[in-house]
Design a protein around this motif. Structure first.
Motif, PDB file in Angstrom:
ATOM      1  N   GLN A 184       0.804  -1.225   0.000  1.00 43.60           N
ATOM      2  CA  GLN A 184       0.000   0.000   0.000  1.00 43.60           C
ATOM      3  C   GLN A 184       0.844   1.286   0.000  1.00 43.60           C
ATOM      4  O   GLN A 184       0.441   2.283  -0.588  1.00 43.60           O
ATOM      5  CB  GLN A 184      -0.947   0.003   1.214  1.00 43.60           C
ATOM      6  N   ASP A 226      -5.232  -2.251   5.359  1.00 45.09           N
ATOM      7  CA  ASP A 226      -5.716  -1.169   4.500  1.00 45.09           C
ATOM      8  C   ASP A 226      -6.075   0.058   5.336  1.00 45.09           C
ATOM      9  O   ASP A 226      -5.790   1.195   4.952  1.00 45.09           O
ATOM     10  CB  ASP A 226      -6.926  -1.631   3.680  1.00 45.09           C
ATOM     11  N   GLN A 258      -4.138   3.633   5.162  1.00 42.20           N
ATOM     12  CA  GLN A 258      -4.860   4.872   4.837  1.00 42.20           C
ATOM     13  C   GLN A 258      -4.375   6.019   5.738  1.00 42.20           C
ATOM     14  O   GLN A 258      -4.089   7.118   5.269  1.00 42.20           O
ATOM     15  CB  GLN A 258      -6.358   4.603   5.043  1.00 42.20           C
TER      16      GLN A 258
END
Ligand code: SR1
Ligand code: MG
Length: 420
Positions: A203, A381, A385
């Motif tokens: 990510q 996730d 973020q």
């Protein structure tokens, strides 16, 4: 002298060894008296380098820190001088004189056994953990700004005579191994790249690549590192993060100054702000409210405002050092110039602090030593973020050509990074 090893490199603690050691030290055993035999001893440390033992009887208790000749995080594989505890003891005693309400008492330091016995601070909890649960600390910014103004001003050339200052600088300059950790982990590895780095993959790969390949960021970090290496503004705590603070809603103690060294004042202030910002960015993932987040930003603003007011008060009242002649104040030709000098000095400290805060945010998210409030979020996730927002904030701050001359610029950018 008893041979002492309260914990082996596999992490197995040995309370009996510690009990025997205390019994053999009259200044320590006197605290416990005959109850020492029944003292409860537990290892309570959660740091990267050392072990902390809580020793308690019904009548007395103390915190005993042990620094082995390796770092805890390496489980015995990476050698590290136990002398670090001597620098911590010396810094704690000095800082206690300067900010007695905010630094624990040192009872004894035993260099041979590598043991530091201190006041056990209770019922305070580590600030990082409290912030993670949304707890509020209404007096924290007042307390920490007092600590920072007292310790930084009074170890600077504004307060110390040159001979005393130079001796202290020389003494703490020997804290080379811990400084080397800061130089490498804070300023180098996270930005230049290292196999020790880790981040939420894949990510954050792109964000990490952007930071590490940005020439403006790389040169700014080199300038900040050079200032850390070469400036001797004041004696720094050297690792002033929210895990180095124990607090209740009305008391604050600063612990753990084993990284103490002379450096730029903005380093301690920036580390503190950077870690508060890390708490700000991750708070929603722990269920924190907008009001609680806003409260962290207010804490950052009042911390800086409190620091600059208290520093200015010291500057007016306690200038006994080699820098800045008192005659400057009575020279008519200099009317106004003295205030301009102080304001210029504080502006540089704030600009430095902004840079060090951004560096700290980056290295805690992509370097080796992370912070538990992010690592505790198992949903990758969700964690990524908030990490991405924090990284974008820090990246923008390090890229910015505009000098930071008001604390509100930093908090406004943090707010904006969450809505972008
Ligand atoms: C190997 S030590 C890693 C980090 O822990 C300490 O608290 C310092 O922040 C250091 O950078
Ligand atoms: Mg520490």
């Amino acid at each position: 002298m008893t041979q002492f090893s309260p914990q082996d490199s596999n992490g197995v603690s040995n309370s009996d060894a510690l009990r025997s050691h205390i019994a053999a030290q009259p200044d320590l055993s006197a605290h416990f008296g005959p109850d020492l035999d029944v003292a409860e001893i537990s290892e309570i440390g959660d740091g990267n380098l050392n072990f902390i033992f809580h020793v308690r009887t019904p009548k007395a208790q103390m915190a005993i820190k042990h620094a082995p000749s390796w770092s805890r995080i390496s489980r015995g594989t990476r050698a590290l001088t136990p002398d670090r505890l001597g620098f911590e003891a010396r810094a704690l005693r000095l800082f206690r004189e300067l900010a007695p309400q905010h630094v624990p008492v040192v009872y004894a330091y035993d260099a041979e056994a590598s043991i530091l016995a201190m006041e056990f601070i209770t019922p305070h909890e580590i600030l990082r953990k409290g912030l993670m649960t949304g707890r509020e600390y209404p007096d924290f910014s007042d307390h920490i700004s007092t600590y920072l103004a007292n310790c930084l001003f009074n170890t600077s050339d504004f307060a110390l005579k040159p001979s005393a200052k130079r001796q202290l600088v020389a003494e703490f300059s020997r804290n080379v191994e811990l400084c080397e950790i800061t130089e490498r982990l804070v300023f180098t590895d996270a930005f230049v790249g290292s196999d020790d780095n880790r981040w939420t993959r894949p990510q954050l790969d792109a964000a990490v690549g952007r930071i590490q390949s940005d020439p403006i960021v790389r040169m700014r970090v080199e300038r900040l590192k050079l200032d850390f290496l070469t400036r001797t503004d004041a004696l720094l705590h050297g690792d002033l993060h929210t895990g180095s603070i124990m607090a209740t809603s009305d008391e604050t103690f600063v612990i753990d100054p084993e990284f103490a060294v002379f450096g730029p004042m903005g380093f301690d202030i920036g580390m503190m702000i950077g870690n508060l910002l890390l708490g700000f960015f991750i708070l929603p993932a722990h269920g924190g409210t907008d009001a609680q987040r806003e409260n962290i930003l207010t804490t950052i603003e009042t911390l800086w405002e409190g620091f600059s007011l208290k520093f200015a008060a010291h500057w007016q009242q306690n200038r006994s050092g080699g820098a800045f002649a008192s005659a400057n104040f009575s020279a008519p030709a200099l009317a106004g110039a003295t205030d301009a000098f102080l304001n210029g000095y504080l502006a540089r400290v704030l600009d430095h602090a902004a840079g060090y805060a951004a560096v700290e945010v980056v290295r805690r998210l992509i370097g080796r030593a992370h912070v538990p409030e992010f690592d505790a979020i198992e949903d990758e996730d969700l964690r990524a973020q908030h990490e991405a927002q924090a990284l974008q904030f820090a990246h923008d701050l390090l890229r910015s050509e505009e000098k930071i001359n008001a604390i509100g610029q930093i908090t406004a950018q943090a707010r904006a990074a969450c809505t972008a």
